[in-house]
Design a protein around this motif. Structure first.
Motif, PDB file in Angstrom:
ATOM      1  N   LYS A   9       0.933  -1.242   0.031  1.00 18.79           N
ATOM      2  CA  LYS A   9       0.053  -0.013   0.058  1.00 18.79           C
ATOM      3  C   LYS A   9       0.925   1.190  -0.057  1.00 18.79           C
ATOM      4  N   VAL A  10       1.975   1.108   0.647  1.00 26.39           N
ATOM      5  CA  VAL A  10       2.705   2.570   0.900  1.00 26.39           C
ATOM      6  C   VAL A  10       3.344   2.758  -0.438  1.00 26.39           C
ATOM      7  N   LYS A  11       4.017   1.880  -1.117  1.00 28.01           N
ATOM      8  CA  LYS A  11       4.569   2.153  -2.365  1.00 28.01           C
ATOM      9  C   LYS A  11       3.423   2.604  -3.552  1.00 28.01           C
ATOM     10  N   LYS A  12       2.128   1.962  -3.527  1.00 26.31           N
ATOM     11  CA  LYS A  12       1.075   2.131  -4.347  1.00 26.31           C
ATOM     12  C   LYS A  12       0.700   3.560  -4.106  1.00 26.31           C
ATOM     13  N   GLN A  13       0.561   4.243  -2.993  1.00 29.10           N
ATOM     14  CA  GLN A  13       0.410   5.608  -2.679  1.00 29.10           C
ATOM     15  C   GLN A  13       1.482   6.641  -3.159  1.00 29.10           C
ATOM     16  N   GLN A  14       2.691   6.020  -2.992  1.00 24.31           N
ATOM     17  CA  GLN A  14       3.724   6.891  -3.540  1.00 24.31           C
ATOM     18  C   GLN A  14       3.924   7.147  -4.803  1.00 24.31           C
ATOM     19  N   VAL A  15       3.399   6.146  -5.849  1.00 29.44           N
ATOM     20  CA  VAL A  15       3.555   6.222  -7.178  1.00 29.44           C
ATOM     21  C   VAL A  15       2.489   6.884  -7.897  1.00 29.44           C
ATOM     22  N   ILE A  16       1.342   7.020  -7.296  1.00 32.65           N
ATOM     23  CA  ILE A  16       0.021   7.581  -7.998  1.00 32.65           C
ATOM     24  C   ILE A  16       0.278   8.858  -8.600  1.00 32.65           C
ATOM     25  N   GLY A  17       0.338   9.021 -10.049  1.00 30.21           N
ATOM     26  CA  GLY A  17       0.539  10.162 -10.678  1.00 30.21           C
ATOM     27  C   GLY A  17       1.891  10.148 -11.152  1.00 30.21           C
ATOM     28  N   GLU A  18       2.799   9.452 -10.703  1.00 27.24           N
ATOM     29  CA  GLU A  18       4.264   9.338 -11.201  1.00 27.24           C
ATOM     30  C   GLU A  18       4.052   8.915 -12.724  1.00 27.24           C
ATOM     31  N   TYR A  19       4.975   9.392 -13.510  1.00 24.88           N
ATOM     32  CA  TYR A  19       5.210   8.820 -14.787  1.00 24.88           C
ATOM     33  C   TYR A  19       5.618   7.255 -14.791  1.00 24.88           C
ATOM     34  N   HIS A  20       4.806   6.458 -15.806  1.00 22.40           N
ATOM     35  CA  HIS A  20       5.337   5.057 -15.755  1.00 22.40           C
ATOM     36  C   HIS A  20       6.177   4.782 -17.076  1.00 22.40           C
ATOM     37  N   THR A  21       7.482   4.567 -16.800  1.00 23.81           N
ATOM     38  CA  THR A  21       8.687   4.564 -17.579  1.00 23.81           C
ATOM     39  C   THR A  21       8.781   3.188 -18.205  1.00 23.81           C
ATOM     40  N   LYS A  22       8.090   2.141 -17.988  1.00 25.90           N
ATOM     41  CA  LYS A  22       8.721   0.835 -18.379  1.00 25.90           C
ATOM     42  C   LYS A  22       7.326   0.288 -19.390  1.00 25.90           C
ATOM     43  N   LYS A  23       7.654  -0.606 -19.976  1.00 21.16           N
ATOM     44  CA  LYS A  23       6.802  -1.287 -21.089  1.00 21.16           C
ATOM     45  C   LYS A  23       5.400  -1.379 -20.644  1.00 21.16           C
ATOM     46  N   PRO A  24       4.207  -1.409 -21.559  1.00 22.12           N
ATOM     47  CA  PRO A  24       4.600  -1.105 -22.860  1.00 22.12           C
ATOM     48  C   PRO A  24       5.002   0.548 -23.166  1.00 22.12           C
ATOM     49  N   ASP A  25       5.426   0.529 -24.513  1.00 29.55           N
ATOM     50  CA  ASP A  25       5.565   2.002 -24.728  1.00 29.55           C
ATOM     51  C   ASP A  25       4.418   2.864 -25.055  1.00 29.55           C
ATOM     52  N   ARG A  26       4.529   3.967 -24.986  1.00 32.01           N
ATOM     53  CA  ARG A  26       3.309   4.805 -25.124  1.00 32.01           C
ATOM     54  C   ARG A  26       3.103   5.067 -26.199  1.00 32.01           C
ATOM     55  N   ASP A  27       4.102   4.856 -27.230  1.00 27.81           N
ATOM     56  CA  ASP A  27       3.528   4.861 -28.897  1.00 27.81           C
ATOM     57  C   ASP A  27       2.686   3.764 -29.080  1.00 27.81           C
ATOM     58  N   ASN A  28       2.959   2.709 -28.641  1.00 32.84           N
ATOM     59  CA  ASN A  28       2.320   1.241 -28.833  1.00 32.84           C
ATOM     60  C   ASN A  28       0.705   1.285 -28.240  1.00 32.84           C
ATOM     61  N   LEU A  29       0.513   2.113 -27.232  1.00 38.34           N
ATOM     62  CA  LEU A  29      -0.678   2.143 -26.619  1.00 38.34           C
ATOM     63  C   LEU A  29      -1.418   3.148 -27.374  1.00 38.34           C
ATOM     64  N   VAL A  30      -0.927   4.147 -27.999  1.00 42.04           N
ATOM     65  CA  VAL A  30      -1.777   5.163 -28.860  1.00 42.04           C
ATOM     66  C   VAL A  30      -1.825   4.414 -30.043  1.00 42.04           C
ATOM     67  N   LYS A  31      -1.169   3.790 -30.726  1.00 42.21           N
ATOM     68  CA  LYS A  31      -1.270   3.115 -31.842  1.00 42.21           C
ATOM     69  C   LYS A  31      -2.443   2.092 -31.741  1.00 42.21           C
TER      70      LYS A  31
END
Length: 69
Positions: A9-31
């Motif tokens: 839970k602590v880690k979940k609260q810390q990352v909300i709103g933070e950029y996700h820099t792992k796969k899948p690539d943003r380009d692939n999601l948009v495509k």
């Protein structure tokens, strides 16, 4: 991107709103979204002139769009 259920839970609260820099690539999601909307919203995705995309952690998957002709 959804936060993995296995995270504490602590880690979940810390990352909300933070950029996700792992796969899948943003380009692939948009495509994938763009291809899905072919023939439903536009004739072909080559008609799309502007795309703004941000990939961040959250409790829900969110996709916002606006269309203009």
């Amino acid at each position: 991107m959804l936060i993995p259920k296995s995270w504490l839970k602590v880690k979940k609260q810390q990352v909300i709103g933070e950029y996700h820099t792992k796969k899948p690539d943003r380009d692939n999601l948009v495509k994938g979204i763009s291809d899905t909307l072919n023939k439903l919203v536009w004739q072909d995705n080559n008609q799309v002139a502007k795309v703004t995309a941000v990939k961040s952690y959250g409790e829900y998957l969110v996709w916002k769009s606006s269309l203009r002709s």
